[in-house]
Design a protein around this motif. Structure first.
Motif, short mmCIF file in Angstrom:
data_model
loop_
_atom_site.label_atom_id
_atom_site.label_comp_id
_atom_site.label_asym_id
_atom_site.label_seq_id
_atom_site.Cartn_x
_atom_site.Cartn_y
_atom_site.Cartn_z
N GLU A 115 1.38 -12.21 1.86
CA GLU A 115 1.74 -13.34 2.72
C GLU A 115 2.53 -12.84 3.93
O GLU A 115 3.22 -11.82 3.85
CB GLU A 115 2.59 -14.36 1.95
N GLU A 116 2.43 -13.54 5.04
CA GLU A 116 3.12 -13.13 6.26
C GLU A 116 4.62 -13.02 6.07
O GLU A 116 5.27 -12.18 6.69
CB GLU A 116 2.80 -14.10 7.40
N ASP A 117 5.19 -13.88 5.22
CA ASP A 117 6.64 -13.84 4.99
C ASP A 117 7.05 -12.70 4.05
O ASP A 117 8.23 -12.48 3.81
CB ASP A 117 7.15 -15.17 4.47
N GLY A 118 6.06 -11.97 3.52
CA GLY A 118 6.34 -10.84 2.65
C GLY A 118 6.76 -11.21 1.24
O GLY A 118 7.08 -10.34 0.44
N LYS A 119 6.72 -12.49 0.91
CA LYS A 119 7.24 -12.94 -0.39
C LYS A 119 6.16 -13.28 -1.41
O LYS A 119 6.48 -13.73 -2.50
CB LYS A 119 8.15 -14.15 -0.19
N GLY A 120 4.94 -13.11 -1.07
CA GLY A 120 3.88 -13.45 -2.02
C GLY A 120 2.57 -12.80 -1.63
O GLY A 120 2.49 -12.01 -0.68
N TYR A 121 1.52 -13.15 -2.37
CA TYR A 121 0.21 -12.56 -2.18
C TYR A 121 -0.86 -13.65 -2.18
O TYR A 121 -0.63 -14.75 -2.65
CB TYR A 121 -0.09 -11.57 -3.31
N TYR A 122 -2.03 -13.30 -1.68
CA TYR A 122 -3.17 -14.20 -1.73
C TYR A 122 -4.45 -13.38 -1.69
O TYR A 122 -4.44 -12.20 -1.35
CB TYR A 122 -3.14 -15.23 -0.60
N PHE A 123 -5.55 -14.02 -2.08
CA PHE A 123 -6.86 -13.40 -1.97
C PHE A 123 -7.54 -13.95 -0.72
O PHE A 123 -7.57 -15.16 -0.51
CB PHE A 123 -7.76 -13.75 -3.17
N ASP A 124 -8.08 -13.06 0.09
CA ASP A 124 -8.94 -13.45 1.21
C ASP A 124 -10.37 -13.29 0.70
O ASP A 124 -10.76 -12.19 0.28
CB ASP A 124 -8.69 -12.55 2.43
N LEU A 125 -11.14 -14.38 0.70
CA LEU A 125 -12.46 -14.41 0.09
C LEU A 125 -13.55 -14.56 1.14
O LEU A 125 -13.47 -15.44 2.00
CB LEU A 125 -12.55 -15.59 -0.89
N LYS A 126 -14.57 -13.71 1.02
CA LYS A 126 -15.73 -13.81 1.91
C LYS A 126 -16.99 -13.69 1.07
O LYS A 126 -17.07 -12.82 0.20
CB LYS A 126 -15.70 -12.71 2.96
N ALA A 127 -17.94 -14.56 1.33
CA ALA A 127 -19.25 -14.46 0.68
C ALA A 127 -20.30 -14.29 1.76
O ALA A 127 -20.35 -15.07 2.72
CB ALA A 127 -19.55 -15.70 -0.15
N PHE A 128 -21.11 -13.24 1.61
CA PHE A 128 -22.23 -12.98 2.51
C PHE A 128 -23.49 -13.36 1.74
O PHE A 128 -23.80 -12.77 0.71
CB PHE A 128 -22.24 -11.51 2.94
N ILE A 129 -24.19 -14.37 2.24
CA ILE A 129 -25.30 -14.99 1.53
C ILE A 129 -26.59 -14.75 2.30
O ILE A 129 -26.63 -14.94 3.52
CB ILE A 129 -25.04 -16.50 1.37
N SER A 130 -27.63 -14.35 1.56
CA SER A 130 -28.92 -14.16 2.21
C SER A 130 -30.02 -14.70 1.31
O SER A 130 -29.92 -14.65 0.08
CB SER A 130 -29.16 -12.69 2.54
N VAL A 131 -31.06 -15.24 1.95
CA VAL A 131 -32.21 -15.80 1.23
C VAL A 131 -33.47 -15.26 1.87
O VAL A 131 -33.68 -15.40 3.08
CB VAL A 131 -32.21 -17.34 1.25
N GLU A 132 -34.28 -14.64 1.06
CA GLU A 132 -35.52 -14.01 1.52
C GLU A 132 -36.46 -15.03 2.17
O GLU A 132 -36.70 -16.11 1.61
CB GLU A 132 -36.21 -13.38 0.31
N GLY A 133 -36.95 -14.70 3.36
CA GLY A 133 -37.95 -15.52 4.03
C GLY A 133 -37.47 -16.85 4.56
O GLY A 133 -38.27 -17.69 4.94
N MET A 134 -36.18 -17.06 4.64
CA MET A 134 -35.64 -18.34 5.10
C MET A 134 -34.91 -18.11 6.42
O MET A 134 -34.24 -17.09 6.58
CB MET A 134 -34.68 -18.91 4.04
N THR A 135 -35.03 -19.03 7.35
CA THR A 135 -34.29 -18.90 8.60
C THR A 135 -32.80 -18.95 8.29
O THR A 135 -32.38 -19.53 7.27
CB THR A 135 -34.63 -20.03 9.59
N LEU A 136 -32.02 -18.37 9.17
CA LEU A 136 -30.57 -18.40 8.96
C LEU A 136 -30.03 -19.83 8.94
O LEU A 136 -29.13 -20.14 8.17
CB LEU A 136 -29.86 -17.55 10.02
N ALA A 137 -30.60 -20.69 9.76
CA ALA A 137 -30.15 -22.09 9.81
C ALA A 137 -30.44 -22.79 8.48
O ALA A 137 -29.59 -23.51 7.95
CB ALA A 137 -30.81 -22.83 10.96
N ASP A 138 -31.63 -22.58 7.94
CA ASP A 138 -31.97 -23.20 6.65
C ASP A 138 -31.16 -22.58 5.51
O ASP A 138 -30.71 -23.28 4.60
CB ASP A 138 -33.46 -23.07 6.36
#
Length: 138
Positions: A82-105
């Motif tokens: 944490e910015e205040d130095g007093k705790g912790y957190y998880f920063d979560l990212k998911a990278f998702i891909s689908v075969e043959g599908m447009t990025l918008a879909d």
């Protein structure tokens, strides 16, 4: 728990450096993410849980639509102070891909899956989460 479709129990009596046991008898070594020791840490276990559940939800949505496309979820979990130095957190990212599908879909599908995925529901409206749709690669 009358509506439970599956139940498990996990016991951890040794914290970050020891053995955790699942009710089916499986054991796994736990380890501190800040030390180079064998075993799995909470970040790895959470990433495994989230990526597996989110991808299973995407697969179910694809199947319901009659699509045979493959999908992939890569989860990144960062252990941050944490910015205040007093705790912790998880920063979560998911990278998702689908075969043959447009990025918008794929984006629409990813958002729908994120709303339905049981692990994503646990995450809720967490401030440190990013979903990013990327092109599908082997």
């Amino acid at each position: 728990m009358t509506n439970s479709l599956y139940h498990t129990e996990i016991i951890n009596a040794e914290g970050l450096n020891g053995i955790a046991t699942v009710s089916n008898g499986t054991s796994l070594r736990t380890s501190d993410p800040l030390k180079d020791l064998p075993g799995f840490n909470p970040e790895q276990l959470f990433g495994l849980s989230w990526s597996t559940c989110l991808n299973a939800t995407i697969e179910a949505l694809l199947k319901a639509r009659g699509a045979k496309a493959r999908s992939k979820v890569e989860a990144h979990v960062d252990f941050c102070r944490e910015e205040d130095g007093k705790g912790y957190y998880f920063d979560l990212k998911a990278f998702i891909s689908v075969e043959g599908m447009t990025l918008a879909d794929a984006e629409k599908l990813a958002q729908s899956a994120h709303k339905r995925c049981p692990v994503s529901k646990i995450i809720g409206d967490y401030n440190h989460i990013t979903l990013e749709v990327v092109p599908y690669t082997e």
